[in-house]
Structure formats: structure tokens, C-alpha cells
Design an enzyme around this catalytic site. Structure first.
Site: not given
Length: 264
Positions: A41, A110, A144
Site C-alpha cells: 500500500e 480503497k 489494508c
């Protein structure tokens, strides 16, 4: 299929340096016979410097050109972790996926932003799942904090994904959660999980490394340490179908029961 997990020490805010490090690592992975290289990330600027908006890639154009050239030159598929992408004054945490010919196969913003780290104050959340094919293999990727949301990952499995990619900037103090959650997602969804973390630090964030490739039984095939390295391993995709035949959790789901009753 051979997968290489690129676990770098990311230099906060130094995109040029990070691009050089990533290019060197991907070339090494390709030379070692990897079919897919996976990045962590925010490999471009780290998670995340105070001036991230100014540092962000406008429209993702520099990132797409970089990953296109790298995948084409090395003839390797790249799950491009994520980068900071700016659209006007709006910032996104964005994944780009490229095939071995340098074609853009997928992109993803995300969707679950890390509120304890005030990510939601800086970035804007995405709104859709990321499922795609590389070759004839159905795959998916998250980023994540998305890992903590089992409902989101289950949608990827229901779409047919056989591999889930998890690029992350996961902190060392919650390393146990990183290990357990990745294994849990693999077990409950009966697919491979390729989880790539960074290492080093950015301000108060200290990243834990320990990138992992996990099989559909939840067994760790390979795991990195806490420093900069490339973790490489072979997987056998037929394992997914074998396990789903043995314990068919998808057939045995009780979707008729998976609804909350109204408040009385």
C-alpha cells in the site's frame, strides 16, 4: 503460478526513489521466474506524509505509465499495491493491476478508510469491489483496513476469485491481527491470500513487514521478516477446487437466515 511479494522500506514522500526501488525489485522477481509481482500500500509516498495531497499522482497517470512500462519490459503481471491518486482536490488510495503485456487489467479505490489514523480526513473512499482476471484466473484485491471487513472479502469469493491480494501498510503493534486476519480470510473463503506489507516507518507509523502467501487451508506457504525483501513461492490453483469439493461452504451457506430481524 509463481508469486513474488515485494516488501520494501518505503521512503516517505520520495516518489522517485521509491520508483527506483520498486523497479529494481520487480526486475529481480521477473528474473527469478515470478508470474506476478505484488506491491504494498502507498508504495509511492508511504502511509502517509503530511503533504500527501501535493505529492499525489494527478489522475494516476505517472503510476500507470510506470507500471505499464515495467510489466511490459519484464513480461510480468503486477498487482500494483496502491498509490496516492489526486483528482482535482480529491485524494484516493488507488490500486492498479497490469498484465504481462502492459495492459491495465483493473483499478480499485480503497473502500474502508482507517479512521484511527484519520485516513478518512485526507482520502475519499471508493465504492466498488475489485475483481478481475489475469490470464484465465479470477482474482480480487483489497487494501489494508479492508481486510477487517469479512463481508467485503466474502463478496470477492462469491464473485469466483481464487486469489485475494492484500497490499497493506500494517503497523507493527497490530502484527498479530495481520497474521490472524489474513489466515482467517483464506480459510473462510477457501482461496489463496497474497498479503504484502511494507516495513520501515512514516512519522508515527511503524510498519510490520511479514508479508505472507497463504493457501486455502490457511497454512502459511511463505512469510517474510520485518525487513526489506522479496518473498517468492509457487502455488497450485487446483487446490482451491479440491478444498471447495471437500468442504463446500458455499453450497452450505444459509442465505435465508443471514438477515437481521427488525427491532421490536
Amino acid at each position: 503460478m509463481k508469486i513474488a511479494l515485494i516488501q520494501p522500506v518505503i521512503v516517505p514522500g520520495d516518489r522517485e526513489m521509491n520508483c527506483r526501488k520498486i523497479a529494481k525489485a520487480v526486475r529481480a522477481a521477473a528474473a527469478n521466474g515470478a508470474d506476478i509481482a505484488v506491491l504494498p500500500e502507498l508504495w509511492d509516498v508511504s502511509f502517509y506524509p503530511p503533504d500527501v495531497l501535493n505529492l499525489a499522482d494527478a489522475g494516476g497517470e505517472k503510476t500507470k505509465e510506470f507500471l505499464h512500462d515495467l510489466s511490459e519490459a519484464c513480461h510480468i503481471q503486477i498487482v500494483g499495491g496502491s498509490v496516492a491518486r489526486r483528482e482535482g482536490g480529491t485524494l484516493y488510495n488507488t490500486t492498479y493491476v497490469f498484465d504481462e503485456e502492459g495492459n491495465l487489467a483493473a483499478s480499485y479505490d480503497k473502500c474502508h478508510l482507517f479512521t484511527p489514523g484519520r485516513e478518512d480526513d485526507v482520502f475519499t473512499a471508493g465504492k466498488r469491489l475489485n475483481t478481475f482476471y489475469l490470464g484465465d484466473v479470477p482474482m480480487a484485491s483489497i487494501i489494508c483496513y479492508d481486510l477487517r471487513f469479512g463481508e467485503w472479502v466474502r463478496l470477492a469469493a462469491l464473485s469466483g476469485a481464487k486469489i485475494l491480494f492484500v497490499p497493506a501498510a500494517w503497523p507493527v503493534e497490530r502484527l498479530k491481527h495481520w497474521q490472524i486476519l489474513n489466515q482467517a480470510r483464506a480459510i473462510e473463503n477457501q482461496f489463496f491470500v497474497a498479503a504484502v506489507n511494507s516495513c520501515g516507518s512514516c512519522g508515527a507509523f511503524h510498519f510490520g513487514g511479514h508479508s505472507m502467501l497463504i493457501d486455502p487451508w490457511g497454512e502459511i506457504i511463505e512469510e517474510g521478516g520485518d525487513g526489506e525483501e522479496i518473498i517468492t513461492a509457487e502455488i497450485d490453483l487446483s487446490q482451491v477446487d479440491d478444498i471447495r469439493r471437500q468442504i463446500n461452504v458455499f453450497r452450505d451457506r444459509r442465505t435465508d437466515l443471514y438477515q437481521l430481524e427488525g427491532k421490536r
